[in-house]
Scaffold this active site. Sequence first.
Site, short mmCIF file in Angstrom:
data_model
loop_
_atom_site.label_atom_id
_atom_site.label_comp_id
_atom_site.label_asym_id
_atom_site.label_seq_id
_atom_site.Cartn_x
_atom_site.Cartn_y
_atom_site.Cartn_z
N CYS A 32 -0.84 4.46 6.17
CA CYS A 32 -0.35 3.18 6.67
C CYS A 32 1.06 3.30 7.25
O CYS A 32 1.89 4.05 6.73
CB CYS A 32 -0.33 2.13 5.56
SG CYS A 32 -1.95 1.51 5.10
N CYS B 94 0.84 -1.20 0.00
CA CYS B 94 0.00 0.00 0.00
C CYS B 94 0.87 1.25 0.00
O CYS B 94 1.77 1.38 0.83
CB CYS B 94 -0.92 0.00 1.22
SG CYS B 94 -2.05 1.41 1.26
N CYS C 250 -0.40 4.37 0.36
CA CYS C 250 -1.09 5.51 0.98
C CYS C 250 -0.22 6.17 2.05
O CYS C 250 0.76 5.60 2.51
CB CYS C 250 -2.45 5.10 1.55
SG CYS C 250 -2.40 4.43 3.21
#
Length: 191
Positions: free
Chosen positions: A55, A50, A52
């Site tokens: 996180c 991920c 993003c």
Amino acid sequence: MADAVHIHPSVDAGLKPGSANFSGGTLVCKCAQDPVKVRIDGNIAYNHACGCTKCWKPEGTVFSVVAVVPRDKLHVTANENKLQMVDSTAAIQRYACKECGVHMYGRIENKVHPFYGFDFVHPELFQESGWPPPEFAAFVSSVIESGVQPEKMAGIRSRLKELGLEPYDCLSPPLMDAIATHVAKSSAKAA
């Protein structure tokens, strides 16, 4: 190999196959003394890299590795008092160790959210080996928001594909279908 593209320590050397017998285990924070421990009763699902900005990522890492487990299969078993919520306004309420900063799990409390009932975990924190490898990469463009230079994106996407992690700038098609299905069912109920 100075210009090698590093995604995450658990995938940089290639994806390790999971064990057919993997049935959960214990996630442990990075504290040397009195670590937070979280037991997972069962396997993980939708493991992915991920990009993003929310996180937790190990130091110097561009992507996190995150998966989901049913919320009733996650149990804090040691040092729960060291956990604090990172951002109470976020859709996923992430609980991190106050001392080492590691996110131990993320929970969605909004009962109408498509992923309500699932908790988000970082499988590299398992004491046990054999967890299923990541299946795809999500929110790839978001690494730019973390400071990655845009001109490096082609190399990052190429490396993800080389690892067998299809890069998406959202979630994988099956997860996007699950969200759309949830929204459609909710809309039908409201109509």
